[in-house]
Design a protein around this motif. Structure first.
Motif, short mmCIF file in Angstrom:
data_model
loop_
_atom_site.label_atom_id
_atom_site.label_comp_id
_atom_site.label_asym_id
_atom_site.label_seq_id
_atom_site.Cartn_x
_atom_site.Cartn_y
_atom_site.Cartn_z
N UNK A 292 0.83 -1.20 0.00
CA UNK A 292 0.00 0.00 0.00
C UNK A 292 0.86 1.26 0.00
N UNK A 293 1.95 1.22 0.74
CA UNK A 293 2.84 2.38 0.81
C UNK A 293 3.56 2.61 -0.51
N UNK A 294 3.99 1.54 -1.14
CA UNK A 294 4.78 1.65 -2.36
C UNK A 294 3.92 1.89 -3.61
N UNK A 295 2.61 1.66 -3.51
CA UNK A 295 1.73 1.79 -4.67
C UNK A 295 0.58 2.77 -4.38
N UNK A 296 0.90 3.84 -3.70
CA UNK A 296 -0.12 4.79 -3.26
C UNK A 296 -0.88 5.41 -4.43
N UNK A 297 -0.20 5.63 -5.55
CA UNK A 297 -0.86 6.25 -6.71
C UNK A 297 -1.91 5.30 -7.30
N UNK A 298 -1.58 4.02 -7.41
CA UNK A 298 -2.54 3.03 -7.91
C UNK A 298 -3.74 2.94 -6.98
N UNK A 299 -3.50 2.95 -5.71
CA UNK A 299 -4.58 2.85 -4.73
C UNK A 299 -5.47 4.09 -4.80
N UNK A 300 -4.86 5.24 -4.96
CA UNK A 300 -5.64 6.47 -5.10
C UNK A 300 -6.48 6.45 -6.38
N UNK A 301 -5.96 5.86 -7.43
CA UNK A 301 -6.71 5.72 -8.68
C UNK A 301 -8.00 4.93 -8.46
N UNK A 302 -7.92 3.82 -7.73
CA UNK A 302 -9.12 3.02 -7.48
C UNK A 302 -10.09 3.73 -6.55
#
Length: 646
Positions: A292-302
């Motif tokens: 979650x920390x390393x992929x914050x942009x992907x998570x924000x996209x969803x």
């Protein structure tokens, strides 16, 4: 009937009134799915209490009571009788013990003046000239406005709009969702997303390909997903943030984060979380936190996708009440099962024993919650699910509402004839449903078809939950239906009027080898002929109009008409007992929305039901004032549900 300490019943009375014992082998398999030993003592009394205002509740020790709004009071020996409705925490002063206190009304919200009609709609099937191969939330908004302004409708009953796992192939069934908390991105209208107008050249080819899918005879969710996901990725790169988006993220809290993390992990590892690397199979693991920390942009996209859906859903519900549909469970490989896996029996599925219309029984493939584990969470999965489904809605249809009382568990690898019933804490679940209904100011209908045990109908009525009266199952004419009910001719799982009248539905079942109840079908056909006083040679349109003319005489608070009937469609949306043999959940309506608005049969059904509602409204209101204790405020045109942070 005997019930053991884990809620497993020794047997049940089937649809024909015959007693069926639950074999010992089945009971052992259910214990195993629960993760318990049948010889263990009863589960502990978990620290949660569900009470009603005015209840006389004693407490063993002095404690601080923190109310949902953050205020705190000191309590000793007894709880105050005037506690506000909501979710509170009782903290002992002498030790670390906490009790979650849920204060609920005694019944669901039910507006005294409720008496209206509306369309029952499979939104995916409603195409317009602007659709990308299936109906979207802009189409819903247009239908809602037209239905209110031109047809005098008051509700739209929708198929579940919950999200599927964002992977190919897309799950077609709306009753097999990845989550019951968030919505399906396929229902987004891409052109109404912020920034879409500025990206017209980039989106033009995607939009053209999407609209070309409107010519297909089946809805192709995989192609639609690819096109819309690509469009979303393009628009995300130019999104400059929005205060409403930030507010939505704050409001949804950890629940939205977990869902978005799941979607990101799907993108990395595939759609079945049970096959992911072991470190990612539980949402609380260190590997998941690092991801979650390393992929914050992907998570924000969803998260952004869900905000877009929320905004479009709110707009769709501005004209009239949207009535959401709550599936009985979730995909075992999906987001909710990943998040709540410690409370689910992943070694079992729920379904229904054989009955007169489904002679082989039904296995819905959905894992059940373990009753004592659900209570251990203070019912968080349930209350979050109800709250989310009611968001921007005026009503709720609870699929298979008998599941709040008991569910038919089918052990892994068994067929639907080798299962048993497991009991649930119905009074506490109904109380929480009542609380969320009142907060959303949304009425509730319980789908109580099939095998209904004694006492359930009375308990639902006591909680002001409307019954579901379907013409095909009722021996009495609609004029004798109860007021506290939703009256309909058919459902998505049953024959349309045209399919029944022409015989094509029965013939389809024969060809599919489903062993249909031919005698029961002929009895329904006979009742229909008698009810409509129609000769066998009559055209389907004539029968359809007369059928809804009869239904309009129902004194029930709600009456719905399916758009399939309004367009004389013969194929039902779903054929139980089939997978690939029937185009389940993939049949578009034969006319686009623009033509539906001009269709004479649609107009005739609308006039008939609208006149029927007005004709009875005065009498119904007088009766309702005497019979129903009204405790809630009047309807609002637009609704948002109270949010909860997981």
């Amino acid at each position: 009937m005997p019930i053991n300490q884990w809620g497993i019943e020794s047997g049940f009375e089937d649809a024909l009134g015959q007693w069926q014992d639950t074999p010992e082998k089945v009971r052992r398999a259910i214990h195993s799915a629960m993760g318990v030993d049948p010889g263990e003592p009863a589960p502990p009394d978990y620290p949660v209490r569900v009470i009603h205002p005015g209840d006389d509740v004693s407490i063993p020790l002095p404690a601080d009571l923190t109310l949902e709004d953050g205020s705190a009071i000191r309590v000793d020996k007894r709880l105050p009788p005037d506690l506000p409705l909501g979710y509170h925490v009782l903290q002992s002063l002498d030790d670390e013990r906490k009790i979650e206190l849920i204060v609920c009304p005694r019944a669901c919200y039910f507006p005294e003046e409720l008496r209206t009609w509306g369309w029952a709609l499979q939104l995916y099937s409603l195409r317009s000239a602007g659709s990308w191969g299936m109906g979207d939330l802009a189409d819903l908004r247009r239908l809602a406005r037209w239905s209110k302004e031109k047809m005098d409708a008051g509700i739209l009953l929708l198929n579940p709009l919950h999200a599927a796992t964002p992977v190919i192939p897309q799950t077609p069934s709306p009753y097999f969702p990845s989550t019951r908390i968030y919505r399906n991105l396929l229902y987004l209208c891409i052109e109404e997303i912020p920034g879409a107008r500025d990206a017209v050249p980039e989106l033009e080819s995607l939009a053209g390909a999407g609209r070309a899918l409107n010519r297909e005879s089946r809805i192709d969710r995989d192609k639609i997903f690819r096109l819309k996901f690509q469009a979303l990725q393009k628009l995300w790169t130019s999104f400059m943030d929005d205060p409403g988006f930030d507010e939505f993220i704050l409001d949804q809290g950890e629940s939205l984060t977990k869902f978005a993390v799941f979607c990101g992990l799907v993108q990395r590892f595939g759609g079945d979380w049970s096959t992911w690397p072991s470190g990612y199979r539980h949402p609380l693991s260190l590997d998941v936190a690092r991801f979650a920390q390393e992929n914050s942009e992907t998570i924000r996209f969803y998260k952004w996708i869900q905000w877009l859906l929320d905004v479009q859903m709110a707009r769709a519900g501005e004209s009239l009440d949207l009535m959401q549909d709550l599936p009985i469970g979730v995909d075992p490989n999906g987001a909710d099962a990943w998040v709540w896996q410690d409370s689910l029996a992943l070694g079992a599925t729920v379904g229904a024993p054989p009955d007169e219309f489904n002679t082989k029984g039904q296995n819905w493939g959905l894992p059940p919650f373990i009753p004592h584990r659900l209570r251990e969470t203070a019912y968080r999965p349930f209350r979050q699910t109800i709250r989310a489904t009611l968001r921007h809605s005026g009503g709720l249809r609870v699929d298979h509402i008998m599941g709040l009382f008991r569910l038919f568990w089918i052990p892994e690898s068994a067929d639907a004839s080798h299962g048993g019933y497991v009991r649930y804490p119905a009074e506490e679940l109904l109380a929480i449903l009542s609380l969320e209904s009142l907060r959303a100011r949304a009425f509730v209908v319980g789908e109580d078809l099939g095998t209904v045990e004694k006492g359930v109908t009375e308990q639902l009525a006591a909680h002001r939950i409307m019954s579901y009266k379907v013409l095909w199952f009722e021996a009495s004419p609609p004029s004798e239906y109860p007021e506290m009910a939703l009256a309909a001719v058919t459902t998505h799982d049953l024959p349309t009027i045209a399919g029944l009248w022409s015989g094509s539905d029965l013939e389809a079942q024969r060809k599919l080898g489903l062993n249909p109840n031919e005698q029961g079908t002929l009895e329904i056909l006979g009742r229909l002929r008698k009810l409509t006083r129609t000769a066998r040679r009559a055209k389907p349109n004539e029968v359809i109009v007369k059928t809804y003319r009869s239904l309009s005489k129902a004194p029930s608070a709600l009456v719905t008409a399916s758009l399939e009937d309004g367009l004389a469609v013969e194929k039902r949306p779903n054929m139980p007992g089939t997978i690939g043999e029937w185009p389940n959940w993939s049949i578009p309506l034969p006319e686009p929305l623009e033509e539906i608005e001009q269709n004479p049969l649609i107009a005739e059904i609308a006039r008939t039901l609208s006149r029927g509602r007005k004709r009875k409204s005065s009498a119904a209101g007088a009766h309702g004032a005497k019979r129903i204790a009204q405790t809630a405020k009047p309807h609002r045109a637009k609704r948002t549900a109270h949010s909860e942070k997981a």
